[in-house]
Design an enzyme around this catalytic site. Structure first.
Site, PDB file in Angstrom:
ATOM      1  N   MET A  80       0.826  -1.206   0.000  1.00 16.57           N
ATOM      2  CA  MET A  80       0.000   0.000   0.000  1.00 16.57           C
ATOM      3  C   MET A  80       0.861   1.258   0.000  1.00 16.57           C
ATOM      4  O   MET A  80       2.031   1.232   0.374  1.00 16.57           O
ATOM      5  CB  MET A  80      -0.911   0.011   1.223  1.00 16.57           C
ATOM      6  CG  MET A  80      -1.940  -1.096   1.258  1.00 16.57           C
ATOM      7  SD  MET A  80      -3.056  -0.982   2.681  1.00 16.57           S
ATOM      8  CE  MET A  80      -4.079   0.411   2.186  1.00 16.57           C
ATOM      9  N   HIS A  81       0.254   2.353  -0.420  1.00 16.48           N
ATOM     10  CA  HIS A  81       0.762   3.721  -0.253  1.00 16.48           C
ATOM     11  C   HIS A  81       1.923   4.104  -1.173  1.00 16.48           C
ATOM     12  O   HIS A  81       2.120   5.293  -1.449  1.00 16.48           O
ATOM     13  CB  HIS A  81       1.227   3.982   1.184  1.00 16.48           C
ATOM     14  CG  HIS A  81       0.322   3.489   2.260  1.00 16.48           C
ATOM     15  ND1 HIS A  81      -1.015   3.827   2.336  1.00 16.48           N
ATOM     16  CD2 HIS A  81       0.548   2.657   3.317  1.00 16.48           C
ATOM     17  CE1 HIS A  81      -1.555   3.245   3.397  1.00 16.48           C
ATOM     18  NE2 HIS A  81      -0.631   2.520   4.001  1.00 16.48           N
ATOM     19  N   ASP A 240      -2.389  -5.121  -0.219  1.00 15.41           N
ATOM     20  CA  ASP A 240      -1.859  -6.372   0.326  1.00 15.41           C
ATOM     21  C   ASP A 240      -2.556  -6.810   1.611  1.00 15.41           C
ATOM     22  O   ASP A 240      -2.836  -7.993   1.802  1.00 15.41           O
ATOM     23  CB  ASP A 240      -0.344  -6.285   0.522  1.00 15.41           C
ATOM     24  CG  ASP A 240       0.107  -5.124   1.400  1.00 15.41           C
ATOM     25  OD1 ASP A 240      -0.738  -4.316   1.845  1.00 15.41           O
ATOM     26  OD2 ASP A 240       1.330  -5.004   1.628  1.00 15.41           O
TER      27      ASP A 240
END
Length: 506
Positions: A80-81, A240
């Site tokens: 993520m991110h 994820d």
């Protein structure tokens, strides 16, 4: 030909590919390692082109292991991110700033000021401005690399970059969009409010589709490179953590999952977008429709143990049984590690401290302590950090009566028992230990009609172990060690912050 579904997980340490059959059997698996660059202390980067190279290698490898397989659909999962910056021609502008990157503290403050305070962030995007999220990375690029920012045409996340390379389509889905700080998980849309406040154009953001919706198809060129068939559908996939929860069947409210990857998480699905009033935990969309989750994040879980093993157990380097040996050493020491406490804040911390400048520490060492004491202290410290997240879920009224374990913490009998004792509840595992890639493959199967929905897919493919509960009195044995752990962060916070501001190792 055997019909299978390909799950691809773009992780931090590697890209994993698996082939999953209609009955849930994993027919083949492959992994290609990735390297994390740390140009400065607290900075972490990877180049998206390296993700793609690894994805191609893992895909070719997994297909070669099952030559009679017919891939019916592809599901994607990813870290993520992490920020992928593309120019107008679709080329990567610079390496991605990862989820664990801590350079954007000033930008987080800038976002909070521009929004008019955290109460507006809570209303607009259901989360605070944290260094790991994507929007602060965009502002960092604008503030520190203006020439690169001037080229920015498209912002993507890790798994969505792989979809772009597979299909040529630019898209994302709600679970990953939730972690950008630009998406409202409750309204299920990009937040015009926050984008206008920080003056970031919505035009750089991808369209948002469903996690099991077909959002592209493999092109002829990529089919030739990977061994896939042209036209193979690629579904939205998921972040994820959300895919990892799907991969163990935690897709409905009432479940709790504790996961050990490089980071560690405690995740609880909800039927509404619940928000921790103090914003210590995150509120994101799940990959199951009309489902959200509350999640606490420990930035260094499996990553902390790997660091410890590599630096303090070099005599075990190269041994396949290194982790088993360290588990045995830790098991030889009583609960509480003989008074040694480990703070696993090696890369800052998210939950509950929201402190990118936090750093790790061993406290309470004496000449009487051995490596076994330190090993147990590391494992206990990771469990204590995750227990902080359980406490937040309990404060919010979410059930935590038993916990599903996945990742590295589910594989070791000793660490399973340790988690059960520290959390004070029974723990369970499932018969599939493929992590987010498995959840991604199930999303692909749902997307092409192999299952009616994700819940049906998990019920048809997963089986849970019998619960393993803590022995009598075991949980109480950790009361004092956990209290000591909780007291140490505020006690030495100023000291650790001064360490974080000094140059790191050469």
């Amino acid at each position: 030909m055997t019909t299978v579904f390909l799950g691809l997980d773009i992780g931090t340490s590697g890209v994993k590919a698996i082939l999953v059959g209609r009955d849930g059997t994993v027919h083949a698996s492959a992994n290609t390692a990735l390297h994390v660059s740390t140009p400065r202390p607290g900075w972490t980067e990877q180049h998206p082109d390296d993700w793609w190279t690894a994805a191609v290698a893992s895909t070719r490898d997994v297909l070669s292991g099952k030559p009679d397989a017919k891939v019916a659909a592809i599901g994607l999962s990813g870290q993520m991110h992490s920020s992928v910056f593309l120019d107008g021609s679709g080329k990567v502008i610079r390496p991605a700033l990862l989820w664990s990157d801590g350079r954007t503290t000033d930008e987080c403050a800038e976002i909070t000021r521009a929004a008019g305070g955290e109460e507006h962030l809570r209303d607009w995007v259901r989360n605070p401005a944290l260094e790991g999220f994507t929007l602060p990375k965009v502002l960092w690029l604008r503030n520190h690399e203006p020439a690169a920012y001037a080229r920015l045409a498209t912002l993507m996340l890790a798994k969505d970059f792989i979809r772009f390379r597979l299909t040529g389509d630019i898209a994302t889905e709600p679970s990953d969009a939730s972690g950008t700080l630009m998406f409202d998980p409750a309204a299920m849309r990009w937040s015009r409010e926050i984008l206008d406040a920080v003056k970031v154009p919505m035009s750089i953001l991808p369209k948002v589709g469903g996690s099991s919706e077909v959002l592209g198809r493999v092109t002829a060129e990529i089919a030739h490179q990977t061994g896939l068939v042209e036209g193979t559908p690629v579904v939205g996939g998921g972040a994820d953590n959300a895919c990892g929860a799907a991969g163990v069947g935690a897709v409905t409210p009432g479940e709790v999952v504790a996961s050990w990857g490089t980071s560690g998480t405690v995740l609880a699905p909800t039927s509404k977008p619940l928000v921790d009033p103090r914003l210590r935990a995150h509120t994101f969309c799940h990959v199951a429709p009309e489902t959200w989750y509350v999640m606490g994040v420990v930035l260094s879980a499996g990553g902390a143990f790997a660091w410890y093993r590599d630096q303090f157990a070099r005599d075990l380097s190269g041994s396949r049984s290194a982790d088993v040996k360290l588990d045995e050493e830790a098991a030889s020491v009583p609960a509480g590690s003989g008074g040694v406490t480990f703070l696993p804040y090696l890369q800052g911390e998210r939950t509950p401290h929201r402190d990118a400048a936090a750093r790790g520490a061993f406290v309470g060492l004496s000449l009487a302590h051995s490596r076994a004491h330190l090993t147990r202290a590391v494992l206990e410290g990771i469990c204590f950090a995750l227990r902080d997240s359980f406490s937040i879920l309990q404060e919010m009224g979410l059930p935590t009566d038993q916990v599903l374990l996945t990742g590295g913490g589910a594989k070791s009998p000793f660490i399973r028992r340790l988690q059960s004792e520290v959390y004070g509840v029974p723990v369970m595992t499932v018969n599939r230990e493929e992590g987010p890639a498995y959840g991604a493959a199930l999303l692909g199967a749902v997307g092409v009609g192999a299952f009616t929905d994700l819940r049906a897919a998990t019920h048809a493919t997963l089986e849970r172990s019998a619960p393993e509960g803590p022995s009598a009195g075991a949980h109480n044995a950790y009361r004092a060690p956990y209290d000591r752990f909780r007291a140490l962060y505020p006690a030495i916070s100023n000291v650790r912050h001064s360490f974080a501001s000094t140059p790191g190792p050469a």
